[in-house]
Design an enzyme around this catalytic site. Structure first.
Site, PDB file in Angstrom:
ATOM      1  N   HIS A 154       0.855  -1.186   0.000  1.00 48.58           N
ATOM      2  CA  HIS A 154       0.000   0.000   0.000  1.00 48.58           C
ATOM      3  C   HIS A 154       0.893   1.238   0.000  1.00 48.58           C
ATOM      4  O   HIS A 154       1.686   1.445   0.929  1.00 48.58           O
ATOM      5  CB  HIS A 154      -0.927  -0.011   1.219  1.00 48.58           C
ATOM      6  CG  HIS A 154      -1.968  -1.085   1.135  1.00 48.58           C
ATOM      7  ND1 HIS A 154      -2.438  -1.771   2.230  1.00 48.58           N
ATOM      8  CD2 HIS A 154      -2.626  -1.594   0.046  1.00 48.58           C
ATOM      9  CE1 HIS A 154      -3.357  -2.656   1.815  1.00 48.58           C
ATOM     10  NE2 HIS A 154      -3.474  -2.573   0.503  1.00 48.58           N
ATOM     11  N   GLU A 174       1.620   3.892   2.939  1.00 48.65           N
ATOM     12  CA  GLU A 174       2.077   3.391   4.237  1.00 48.65           C
ATOM     13  C   GLU A 174       3.609   3.483   4.318  1.00 48.65           C
ATOM     14  O   GLU A 174       4.330   2.491   4.367  1.00 48.65           O
ATOM     15  CB  GLU A 174       1.529   1.970   4.442  1.00 48.65           C
ATOM     16  CG  GLU A 174       0.001   2.001   4.501  1.00 48.65           C
ATOM     17  CD  GLU A 174      -0.689   0.644   4.377  1.00 48.65           C
ATOM     18  OE1 GLU A 174      -0.007  -0.392   4.467  1.00 48.65           O
ATOM     19  OE2 GLU A 174      -1.926   0.624   4.180  1.00 48.65           O
ATOM     20  N   ARG A 224      -3.080   4.702  -2.381  1.00 49.05           N
ATOM     21  CA  ARG A 224      -2.936   3.369  -1.791  1.00 49.05           C
ATOM     22  C   ARG A 224      -2.652   2.280  -2.836  1.00 49.05           C
ATOM     23  O   ARG A 224      -1.874   1.371  -2.605  1.00 49.05           O
ATOM     24  CB  ARG A 224      -4.251   3.027  -1.070  1.00 49.05           C
ATOM     25  CG  ARG A 224      -4.429   1.565  -0.636  1.00 49.05           C
ATOM     26  CD  ARG A 224      -5.771   1.423   0.048  1.00 49.05           C
ATOM     27  NE  ARG A 224      -6.197   0.056   0.255  1.00 49.05           N
ATOM     28  CZ  ARG A 224      -6.084  -0.610   1.412  1.00 49.05           C
ATOM     29  NH1 ARG A 224      -5.499  -0.044   2.435  1.00 49.05           N
ATOM     30  NH2 ARG A 224      -6.550  -1.830   1.529  1.00 49.05           N
ATOM     31  N   HIS A 259       2.497  -3.357   6.950  1.00 47.20           N
ATOM     32  CA  HIS A 259       1.444  -2.366   6.672  1.00 47.20           C
ATOM     33  C   HIS A 259       1.389  -1.333   7.785  1.00 47.20           C
ATOM     34  O   HIS A 259       2.002  -1.487   8.836  1.00 47.20           O
ATOM     35  CB  HIS A 259       0.074  -3.051   6.616  1.00 47.20           C
ATOM     36  CG  HIS A 259      -0.146  -3.888   5.400  1.00 47.20           C
ATOM     37  ND1 HIS A 259      -0.965  -3.506   4.373  1.00 47.20           N
ATOM     38  CD2 HIS A 259       0.361  -5.099   5.042  1.00 47.20           C
ATOM     39  CE1 HIS A 259      -0.968  -4.441   3.439  1.00 47.20           C
ATOM     40  NE2 HIS A 259      -0.166  -5.423   3.818  1.00 47.20           N
ATOM     41  N   GLU A 291       0.640  -4.540  11.172  1.00 52.97           N
ATOM     42  CA  GLU A 291       0.168  -3.154  11.018  1.00 52.97           C
ATOM     43  C   GLU A 291       0.912  -2.307  12.043  1.00 52.97           C
ATOM     44  O   GLU A 291       0.662  -2.403  13.239  1.00 52.97           O
ATOM     45  CB  GLU A 291      -1.341  -3.058  11.280  1.00 52.97           C
ATOM     46  CG  GLU A 291      -2.211  -3.869  10.335  1.00 52.97           C
ATOM     47  CD  GLU A 291      -2.555  -3.144   9.045  1.00 52.97           C
ATOM     48  OE1 GLU A 291      -2.151  -1.973   8.875  1.00 52.97           O
ATOM     49  OE2 GLU A 291      -3.226  -3.764   8.202  1.00 52.97           O
TER      50      GLU A 291
HETATM   51  O1  0X9 Z   1      -6.822  -4.073   4.445  1.00 59.86           O
HETATM   52  C1  0X9 Z   1      -5.642  -4.439   4.311  1.00 59.86           C
HETATM   53  O2  0X9 Z   1      -5.185  -4.845   3.241  1.00 59.86           O
HETATM   54  C2  0X9 Z   1      -4.728  -4.422   5.525  1.00 59.86           C
HETATM   55  N1  0X9 Z   1      -4.970  -3.243   6.316  1.00 59.86           N
HETATM   56  S1  0X9 Z   1      -4.531  -1.756   5.741  1.00 59.86           S
HETATM   57  O3  0X9 Z   1      -5.107  -0.761   6.631  1.00 59.86           O
HETATM   58  N2  0X9 Z   1      -2.962  -1.598   5.844  1.00 59.86           N
HETATM   59  O4  0X9 Z   1      -4.952  -1.635   4.395  1.00 59.86           O
HETATM   60  C3  0X9 Z   1      -4.968  -5.681   6.334  1.00 59.86           C
HETATM   61  C4  0X9 Z   1      -4.558  -6.919   5.637  1.00 59.86           C
HETATM   62  C5  0X9 Z   1      -4.953  -8.124   6.369  1.00 59.86           C
HETATM   63  N3  0X9 Z   1      -4.302  -9.282   5.945  1.00 59.86           N
HETATM   64  C6  0X9 Z   1      -4.903 -10.387   5.414  1.00 59.86           C
HETATM   65  N4  0X9 Z   1      -6.049 -10.324   4.808  1.00 59.86           N
HETATM   66  N5  0X9 Z   1      -4.271 -11.502   5.529  1.00 59.86           N
HETATM   67 ZN    ZN Z   2      -1.852  -1.663   4.152  1.00 59.71          ZN
END
Ligand code: 0X9
Ligand code: ZN
Length: 421
Positions: free
Chosen positions: A177, A180, A233, A304, A381
């Site tokens: 992303h 980040e 993003r 992340h 995160e």
């Molecule tokens: O939503 C996402 O892709 C991630 N959070 S963010 O706020 N950085 O965008 C979380 C990803 C979770 N991971 C998995 N789905 N394994």
């Molecule tokens: Zn992310």
């Protein structure tokens, strides 16, 4: 004659930099609000607002743990937004009054003088130049690799650090992303520590394992977040039938693609999964590369921000848990308490993505876990919990790095004790 004038004007504009660098998107008086959601009606309002992407941008989706949503609101929509909150009885807290102020402050922080350092954020060219230096300085233990090219033709580079043939491997993917930035700052710091630290626990990490680290995976998006829009993003591939650009790389992997509302089919959404799995050259390149070295690594980590979570599979469902979930929780607890024990006393929450955060399908971590059968795979995160969100002040980079190192030592140690690595 007219053609000559047009050409001459173009030359002047290019020289003045007008065409080279389009003006950056500004976020003057854009505010970020933390909403406390108590029912489905409130949640569906927020989901509908988030479709109006020029007025609202969800920074953190609703999760069952905190029951909160962070949403950025444009100044033009602010009054309407306040009325809606009242009408729906949603309580809110202003977390960031002016996003542009944070973006401006990010630049005037104490710059590292001349050298690469971690008191400021760096752009891709600086990171790649630093990587060149690292590989030149430590030629016997480092090896550069490239997984392929992005949509816009940039190299997606990584570094392997190895103190001998065929040690168990750990793979780190960072900055999928674009906005980040703390992720690539932390990944580069971590590379530097593995190569230079004299601390015993770090030497153990460096010398006992083979490390594969991609500090900036979404290279096009990252470049765009520096040049044009700090809050970008997604990837940067245009869409055939929509004006909106890019795909959420972390929804584009071929594992439970688009299941359970864990991604969006709307090209303008921040969680747009893409037309098909692997529609993005970046995700395809990473999957091919990971497949080609699948016998060489046992642990997969995806960096992340933000929220301070350590998230394990599954992302696509909260109804089921992996067979080794108890082990994943135990490793997660070790990670969290190592960080909590540092002077900053920072809290990290661990658990499966779908049960403690939200359903997210088609992510890299779930694909590696399910398809490559790597049973220690986490999303980390990083800082913070929303005071600054994606625009984490550079003054916090080093503290975040320290936390990652403490957590990493504990995570790998526990995974080793449980015989995963
Ligand atoms: O939503 C996402 O892709 C991630 N959070 S963010 O706020 N950085 O965008 C979380 C990803 C979770 N991971 C998995 N789905 N394994
Ligand atoms: Zn992310």
């Amino acid at each position: 004659m007219r053609v000559i004038w047009v050409l001459a004007t173009l030359v002047v504009l290019v020289n003045a930099g007008t065409l080279k660098d389009p003006p950056k998107v500004r976020y003057d008086d854009y505010s970020v609000h933390r909403l406390s959601i108590r029912n489905k009606i409130q949640l569906s309002l927020i989901n509908r607002l988030s479709e109006l992407s020029d007025k609202f941008n969800v920074w953190k989706e609703y999760d069952e743990h905190s029951k909160q949503v962070d949403i950025m609101v444009s100044p033009a929509a602010s009054r309407h937004f306040q009325l809606l909150l009242k009408l729906y009885g949603i309580s809110s807290q202003l977390s960031i009054p002016n996003v542009q102020k944070l973006i401006d402050d990010e630049h005037v922080s104490s710059r590292d003088s001349g050298t690469f350092g971690w008191r400021q954020y760096h752009e891709l060219a600086e990171i790649y130049e630093w990587l060149d230096n690292i590989v030149a300085t430590y030629p016997t233990v480092t090896e550069e690799f490239s997984i392929g090219k992005s949509y816009e033709g940039r190299n997606i580079r990584g570094i392997k650090i190895s103190h001998g043939a065929n040690k168990p491997g750990i793979f780190i993917e960072s900055n999928i992303h674009a906005r980040e930035w703390i992720t690539s700052a932390t990944a580069t710091w971590f590379i530097n520590e593995l190569l230079t630290s004299q601390k015993e626990e770090v030497r153990n990490l460096a010398e006992s394992y083979d490390w594969y680290i991609i500090p900036v995976f979404n290279v096009d998006g990252f470049e765009y977040s520096h040049r044009s829009n700090r809050l970008w993003r997604k990837t940067r591939q245009p869409h055939a039938t929509s004006k909106c650009i890019g795909v959420d790389g972390n929804r584009n992997f071929d594992s439970h693609f688009m299941e359970n509302n864990g991604a969006s089919a709307d090209p303008c959404s921040e969680t747009y999964a893409g037309e098909d799995p692997w529609s993005e050259p970046e995700t395809k390149a990473l999957a091919d590369y990971l497949t080609s070295i699948k016998d060489k690594f046992d642990v997969y980590l995806s960096f992340h921000s933000y929220g301070q979570w350590l998230l394990s599979p599954y992302g696509h469902t909260a109804e089921e848990f992996p067979e080794n979930y108890n082990d994943l929780l135990e490793i997660g607890a070790a990670f969290g308490s190592a960080i909590k024990n540092l002077v900053y006393s920072t809290d990290y929450v661990h658990g499966s993505t779908a049960s403690v955060l939200y359903v997210a399908s088609g992510s890299s971590v779930d694909w590696v876990f399910n398809e490559l059968n790597k049973k220690v795979a986490y999303t980390i995160e990083f800082r913070d919990k929303g005071n600054f969100g994606f625009v984490l002040p550079p003054a916090q980079i080093l503290a975040n790095c320290e936390e990652l190192m403490a957590g990493m030592v504990a995570l790998i140690d526990k995974a080793h004790n449980l015989k995963y690595i």
